[in-house]
Design an enzyme around this catalytic site. Structure first.
Site, mmCIF file in Angstrom:
data_model
loop_
_atom_site.group_PDB
_atom_site.id
_atom_site.type_symbol
_atom_site.label_atom_id
_atom_site.label_comp_id
_atom_site.label_asym_id
_atom_site.label_seq_id
_atom_site.Cartn_x
_atom_site.Cartn_y
_atom_site.Cartn_z
ATOM 1 N N SER A 141 1.022 -1.197 0.048
ATOM 2 C CA SER A 141 0.151 -0.037 0.037
ATOM 3 C C SER A 141 0.985 1.305 0.109
ATOM 4 O O SER A 141 0.292 2.328 -0.430
ATOM 5 C CB SER A 141 -0.787 0.165 1.258
ATOM 6 O OG SER A 141 -1.758 -1.015 1.297
ATOM 7 N N HIS A 197 -1.591 -3.022 -7.123
ATOM 8 C CA HIS A 197 -2.151 -2.346 -5.914
ATOM 9 C C HIS A 197 -3.671 -2.685 -5.953
ATOM 10 O O HIS A 197 -4.350 -1.754 -6.679
ATOM 11 C CB HIS A 197 -1.705 -1.045 -5.447
ATOM 12 C CG HIS A 197 -2.151 -0.632 -4.134
ATOM 13 N ND1 HIS A 197 -2.653 0.363 -3.763
ATOM 14 C CD2 HIS A 197 -2.292 -1.412 -2.758
ATOM 15 C CE1 HIS A 197 -3.128 0.639 -2.414
ATOM 16 N NE2 HIS A 197 -2.867 -0.716 -1.991
ATOM 17 N N GLU A 204 -3.947 0.017 -8.838
ATOM 18 C CA GLU A 204 -2.865 0.992 -9.293
ATOM 19 C C GLU A 204 -1.763 0.033 -9.785
ATOM 20 O O GLU A 204 -1.146 -0.875 -9.164
ATOM 21 C CB GLU A 204 -2.543 1.658 -7.994
ATOM 22 C CG GLU A 204 -3.599 2.853 -7.685
ATOM 23 C CD GLU A 204 -3.130 3.523 -6.378
ATOM 24 O OE1 GLU A 204 -3.462 4.778 -6.179
ATOM 25 O OE2 GLU A 204 -2.596 2.791 -5.339
ATOM 26 N N ASN A 225 -3.876 6.052 -1.632
ATOM 27 C CA ASN A 225 -3.386 5.944 -0.049
ATOM 28 C C ASN A 225 -2.740 7.253 0.328
ATOM 29 O O ASN A 225 -3.001 7.713 1.393
ATOM 30 C CB ASN A 225 -2.510 4.935 0.174
ATOM 31 C CG ASN A 225 -3.545 3.567 0.414
ATOM 32 O OD1 ASN A 225 -4.552 3.696 0.551
ATOM 33 N ND2 ASN A 225 -2.704 2.279 0.373
HETATM 34 N N1 LIG Z 1 -6.419 -4.402 4.052
HETATM 35 C C1 LIG Z 1 -6.285 -3.591 3.064
HETATM 36 O O1 LIG Z 1 -7.365 -2.870 2.853
HETATM 37 C C2 LIG Z 1 -5.196 -3.360 1.974
HETATM 38 C C3 LIG Z 1 -5.611 -3.028 0.798
HETATM 39 C C4 LIG Z 1 -4.517 -2.941 -0.187
HETATM 40 C C5 LIG Z 1 -3.259 -3.290 -0.062
HETATM 41 N N2 LIG Z 1 -3.309 -3.868 1.375
HETATM 42 C C6 LIG Z 1 -1.925 -4.577 1.269
HETATM 43 O O2 LIG Z 1 -1.868 -5.831 1.184
HETATM 44 C C7 LIG Z 1 -0.969 -6.526 2.301
HETATM 45 C C8 LIG Z 1 -1.450 -7.678 3.012
HETATM 46 O O3 LIG Z 1 -2.520 -6.867 3.698
HETATM 47 P P1 LIG Z 1 -3.860 -7.525 4.395
HETATM 48 O O4 LIG Z 1 -4.571 -6.721 4.910
HETATM 49 O O5 LIG Z 1 -4.180 -8.859 3.635
HETATM 50 O O6 LIG Z 1 -3.075 -8.483 5.649
HETATM 51 P P2 LIG Z 1 -3.571 -9.631 6.482
HETATM 52 O O7 LIG Z 1 -2.744 -9.546 7.810
HETATM 53 O O8 LIG Z 1 -5.098 -9.959 6.380
HETATM 54 O O9 LIG Z 1 -2.885 -10.816 5.599
HETATM 55 C C9 LIG Z 1 -1.475 -11.248 5.549
HETATM 56 C C10 LIG Z 1 -0.992 -12.531 5.131
HETATM 57 O O10 LIG Z 1 0.427 -12.836 5.099
HETATM 58 C C11 LIG Z 1 0.661 -14.022 5.592
HETATM 59 N N3 LIG Z 1 2.029 -13.832 6.299
HETATM 60 C C12 LIG Z 1 2.291 -13.362 7.589
HETATM 61 N N4 LIG Z 1 3.519 -13.265 7.690
HETATM 62 C C13 LIG Z 1 4.103 -13.654 6.485
HETATM 63 C C14 LIG Z 1 5.532 -13.868 6.071
HETATM 64 N N5 LIG Z 1 6.472 -13.679 6.985
HETATM 65 N N6 LIG Z 1 5.673 -14.391 5.025
HETATM 66 C C15 LIG Z 1 4.807 -14.723 4.154
HETATM 67 N N7 LIG Z 1 3.463 -14.590 4.600
HETATM 68 C C16 LIG Z 1 3.157 -14.111 5.715
HETATM 69 C C17 LIG Z 1 -0.485 -14.115 6.763
HETATM 70 O O11 LIG Z 1 -0.537 -15.454 6.941
HETATM 71 C C18 LIG Z 1 -1.688 -13.278 6.055
HETATM 72 O O12 LIG Z 1 -2.445 -14.587 5.581
HETATM 73 C C19 LIG Z 1 -0.159 -5.665 2.859
HETATM 74 O O13 LIG Z 1 1.054 -4.983 2.268
HETATM 75 C C20 LIG Z 1 -0.878 -4.237 2.895
HETATM 76 O O14 LIG Z 1 -0.390 -3.015 2.838
HETATM 77 C C21 LIG Z 1 -3.970 -3.966 2.227
#
Ligand SMILES: NC(=O)c1ccc[n+]([C@@H]2O[C@H](COP(=O)([O-])OP(=O)(O)OC[C@H]3O[C@@H](n4cnc5c(N)ncnc54)[C@H](O)[C@@H]3O)[C@@H](O)[C@H]2O)c1
Length: 524
Positions: free
Chosen positions: A119, A140, A152, A190
């Site tokens: 993000s 993204h 994005e 963002n």
């Molecule tokens: N939540 C949102 O609204 C959103 C929107 C767009 C982008 N993002 C981005 O997406 C990414 C993930 O966010 P999320 O909300 O899905 O998080 P989340 O916590 O829901 O999921 C993260 C996943 O990564 C796995 N994980 C944890 N540690 C790990 C490691 N060391 N190696 C490999 N896998 C690992 C976990 O098992 C989990 O399933 C981030 O970079 C976040 O910034 C999030």
């Protein structure tokens, strides 16, 4: 270059949604988690989402099975070697992402495109963890990935133009609208969103208004699907905190320095919707704010039968509540509630001095307030100021919201009475403290100002900005359409005032906003 097989690492909130997007578009997907339990949880997310689509009649059972048939769930990262593109949705930590990209670089053939769903982290830095920075991009997605249309596509100074084009085509194949931009912290959406979300977090933490009132005011003012605190709960407070940290580190702009309470909530494990508790508690269908409402907003409305207005011809409040009876100052003796708007601070103060001579004991008096000076400055010399409140009509893209401003002296019952009276006039009303910009102007206008600055900087054009906020965040219209509704001139003057009052230079209008204000409204 055509992408037929994809890989997704991390099947949390975003990863599971991205798997669904790819598989629905007919692509084969290798879906990877760190262990069997997390893999099961990721699979369950996909089952849940597709199950809902089937229940709603939007997806056939056969289609669902076909989508599942295209996904290989595994904990073996080596399986990613068959993918043309691998994207990740692991936590927003640079050390986790760089370690993963180094591993993917070793596992996958040199032609594989590696994409990050970060993000806010620098894609350029993630790319340097690999031996193929020319094949690394940001892809993204927005939450929920199957629903939000924006992707994005972020290229770095090293990304091969063919790779960017292939990822853009992939996004389109998935039914998304790609916005292609360079690598800058927070990209489009963002970078614009998190200054505003953090302002909401600070407003909640410092008791500018009750949590639910902050959200309600912004929703009524802008028509957005949810207010800032509800949105942070949806994004995840941990993810929100991580993004703000990165934005602050990159920009050194105080506005991104995370609200202290946000950090405490994350420490406590209150991460928002995904843990059932954040700025709100999610008990079944009920959502209840977890922060106590500020005292001024907990009064009891008194019964009122007569609500009148004393206003000059230039009154913005009269325009908002045209059905209220207009009376002269000396005709207010029987009124339970009097709203005064003299069209200017001086005009309002003059009318107030005349009204308080005749109003009965206990009548609540609301004075029109602007963003320029506290309400109390208008009430100097008056004996009992407990029954006086401010009434503010924010510079909202959509009318229909009134902020009832509690001064240091306002009695909570007087505030509640004015809130009830303005709601009775058909407006969304909330109570807030007497601070520069109150709630809506303080949260929304800097958000619009940031959008103008982003275009002024040459990072994105107005269409990109409007598309990003509409398709990524569900805004009914983009910031430039909102700016046109509010007026560049008014936005500019409020921002100048806010920058001076808060000593935050980044709130000051950008040269392009000066130019838009000088140009006046578009006659078309
Ligand atoms: N939540 C949102 O609204 C959103 C929107 C767009 C982008 N993002 C981005 O997406 C990414 C993930 O966010 P999320 O909300 O899905 O998080 P989340 O916590 O829901 O999921 C993260 C996943 O990564 C796995 N994980 C944890 N540690 C790990 C490691 N060391 N190696 C490999 N896998 C690992 C976990 O098992 C989990 O399933 C981030 O970079 C976040 O910034 C999030």
């Amino acid at each position: 270059m055509e992408i037929r097989t994809t890989g997704v690492v991390g099947l949390g909130t975003m990863g599971a949604g991205i798997v669904e997007v790819f598989a629905r578009a007919g692509l084969d997907v290798v879906a990877v988690e760190v262990d069997d339990d997390l893999l099961r949880a990721g699979r369950k997310r996909l089952e849940g989402s597709l199950g809902k689509a089937v229940d709603r009649g939007k997806l056939g059972v056969d289609e669902r099975d076909a989508i599942f048939g295209r996904v290989e769930f595994t904990t073996d990262r080596a399986a990613l070697a068959r993918a043309d593109l691998v994207t990740e949705a692991v936590p927003e930590r640079l050390e986790i992402k760089t370690a993963l990209f180094a591993e993917l670089d070793a596992l996958c053939p040199p032609t594989t495109v590696l994409a990050t769903n970060t993000s806010s982290l620098p894609v350029t830095r993630i790319a340097t963890a690999t031996g193929r920075p020319d094949r690394v991009v940001g892809m993204h997605f927005f939450n929920p990935a199957p629903v939000m249309r924006l992707v994005e596509v972020v290229h770095t100074v090293r990304t091969d133009a063919d790779v960017t084009a292939a990822v853009r085509a992939l996004a389109e194949k998935c039914g998304k609208t790609p916005v292609v931009v360079g690598d800058r912290a927070g990209f489009v959406a963002n970078a614009l969103l998190f200054g505003y979300l953090n302002a909401g977090a600070r407003a909640a933490e410092t008791g500018q208004a009750a949590v639910a009132d902050i959200d309600a005011a912004v929703v009524a003012a802008c028509g957005v699907p949810m207010g800032p605190l509800t949105l942070m709960d949806l994004i995840g407070l941990d993810v929100s905190l991580d993004v703000m940290e990165t934005m602050f580190e990159e920009t050194r702009d105080q506005r991104y320095a995370p609200a202290p309470l946000l950090r405490r909530l994350v420490m406590a494990g209150d991460l928002g919707r995904k843990t059932g508790r954040g700025y709100y508690r999610y008990d079944g269908s009920e959502t209840i704010a977890t922060l106590p409402a500020p005292d001024f907003s907990t009064g009891t409305a008194r019964p009122t039968s007569t609500v009148v207005m004393v206003a000059s011809g230039a009154s913005a409040l009269h325009a908002a509540m045209p059905e209220l009876e207009l009376v002269e100052p000396d005709e207010t003796a029987d009124a339970d509630v009097v709203i005064i708007d003299g069209g200017s601070r001086v005009g309002t103060a003059e009318l107030l001095a005349r009204v308080v001579r005749v109003t009965k004991a206990g009548a609540v008096v609301g004075v029109a307030t602007t963003d320029e000076a506290p309400v109390l400055a208008m009430t100097a010399g008056l004996a009992d100021r407990g029954y006086i409140v401010g009434v503010h009509r924010p510079h909202a893209p959509r009318g229909g919201v009134i902020e009832v401003v509690a001064t240091l002296h306002s009695h909570p019952d007087a505030v509640a009475t004015m809130v009830a009276a303005t709601r009775g006039a058909g407006l969304a009303a909330i109570a807030c403290r007497d601070r520069p910009g109150h709630i809506v102007d303080h949260l929304v206008l800097p958000h619009l100002g940031d959008a103008v600055r982003m275009v002024d900087d040459g990072y994105a054009d107005t269409n990109d900005v409007d598309s990003a906020m509409r398709l990524g965040c569900g805004y009914p219209e983009g910031p430039f359409a909102m700016l046109a509704a509010v007026g560049a001139d008014d936005t500019r003057s409020v921002l100048s005032h806010l920058a001076a009052a808060t000593h935050l230079p980044s709130l000051a209008p950008s040269p392009l906003l000066d130019e838009l204000a000088a140009a006046g409204p578009d006659p078309g």
